[in-house]
Design an enzyme around this catalytic site. Sequence first.
Site, PDB file in Angstrom:
ATOM      1  N   HIS A 222       0.764  -1.209   0.053  1.00 22.00           N
ATOM      2  CA  HIS A 222       0.027  -0.046  -0.129  1.00 22.00           C
ATOM      3  C   HIS A 222       0.868   1.241   0.004  1.00 22.00           C
ATOM      4  CE1 HIS A 222      -3.698  -2.309   0.582  1.00 22.00           C
ATOM      5  NE2 HIS A 222      -4.349  -0.909   0.539  1.00 22.00           N
ATOM      6  N   HIS A 269       0.470  -2.818   9.105  1.00 19.19           N
ATOM      7  CA  HIS A 269       1.801  -2.949   8.984  1.00 19.19           C
ATOM      8  C   HIS A 269       2.590  -1.945  10.265  1.00 19.19           C
ATOM      9  CE1 HIS A 269       2.254  -4.191   4.951  1.00 19.19           C
ATOM     10  NE2 HIS A 269       1.077  -3.732   4.685  1.00 19.19           N
TER      11      HIS A 269
END
Length: 455
Positions: A222, A269
Amino acid sequence: MAFLYRWAAYLQDPERVARFQRLCGVEPLPDWGSGSLEGAQEKKASEVVLVNGSCLAPQADGEGDGRHRLRSPGDVGEKGEGWHSNGLKNGVVSGDACVAESQQGPPEDGKQHGWSMKKQPRRNSLTGESVCQAFRIRSHFLYYLFALGTELGNELFYILFFPFCIWNVDAWIGRRLIIVWVWVMYLGQCTKDIIRWPRPASPPVVKLEIFYNSEYSMPSTHAMSGTAIPLTLLLLSYGRWQYPVLYGLVLAACWCLLVCFSRIYMGMHSVLDVIAGFFYCILILAVFLPAVDLVDNFNQTHKYAPLLIISLHLALGIFSFTLDTWSTSRGDTAQILGCGAGVACGSHVNYMLGMMPDPSPEALPLPVPSLTVMVLGKAMLRLLIGVVLLLLTKTAMKKVTIPLACKIFRIPCDDIRQARQRMEIELPYRYITYGMVGFSLMFLIPSLFCIMGLS
């Protein structure tokens, strides 16, 4: 070296993620993992209680609109790998797990807590596992802001943004943007399956999104996509369009920061994953961006370009499927490669037929057109008609390719979820389906616009 190792360990610590979430108003409830909203009845109306977990998906077909992709601890992969030092397989959240009934509907008390939407966690038909995690959202604004940021790296955004860019802005930029996006995403997904770092541990991290939880964590794709798209858009449009470059810099910086911070906020993350994704993307752009013109010209003009494009992308897909056990990253990789191959083949056909010609160098830089009602109306009409046709193409190809692949490779298709975890099904299904979507995006739908007088 020891200093760098300590800093890497510090940035990878899930406690950094949990602290950022608490700073932004995301708090786990004491009944962690209970999966019940009944205790939320006593909370204040300004506070929101959600349950992070999904029910068993009642349908066996389709991709679903959900965001839940988990593997169970007993799911032994093709290589028997995927376990880590914390005793959990990647994509498994520690804590109490619950199995909810597939017929359970969304709670009716969502509006009583000032929550206007997302009353029930979204599902994914590829998995049946569930993880329940109760938490409180104190800032609706930040939740929706970072939810928007994380959507800037999902399929819904891509299927709106790339068509809008090609049909309504500049096909020259759109083609090159997709080429760069394919490179960046492919390398990012393959790197994940090579490094094999797990997602941040939960607890202490609250998982606000679990759609990609079966994938590995390092680097954040991302963050790579959120860096590559705005930065490439800025570099390609600079000198080609007349606009204040400061506006482009501000937009690119805000876009990148929003996507990067959203991945930490969502608990998907670590800080190190996001930083690594950003710099990895910069490295890829520095190496490959100077060659994007050569690649685009080859795709358009070379006699055997379609054959070479299809063969190369298919070979890259087969290679990526051999890197690790099944996860959502394998299907996403084939999807990205198929889309890139379809767009490249469509641009070749356009060039051969003289359709969608690029402006001559003498016409550059291009002025920004006046935004009249007619211009906006035609742009929105093209986007609406085109996206509907793309979705219909995707659905039709999916209905054809999955049963056909099962028949060719003699794989039972009674359980579509299990069948799609086989490379013989997932790779041709994703590659052919999204290859046709890319070809329609670049050639078939623009041809229809010409017939309808919308070009």
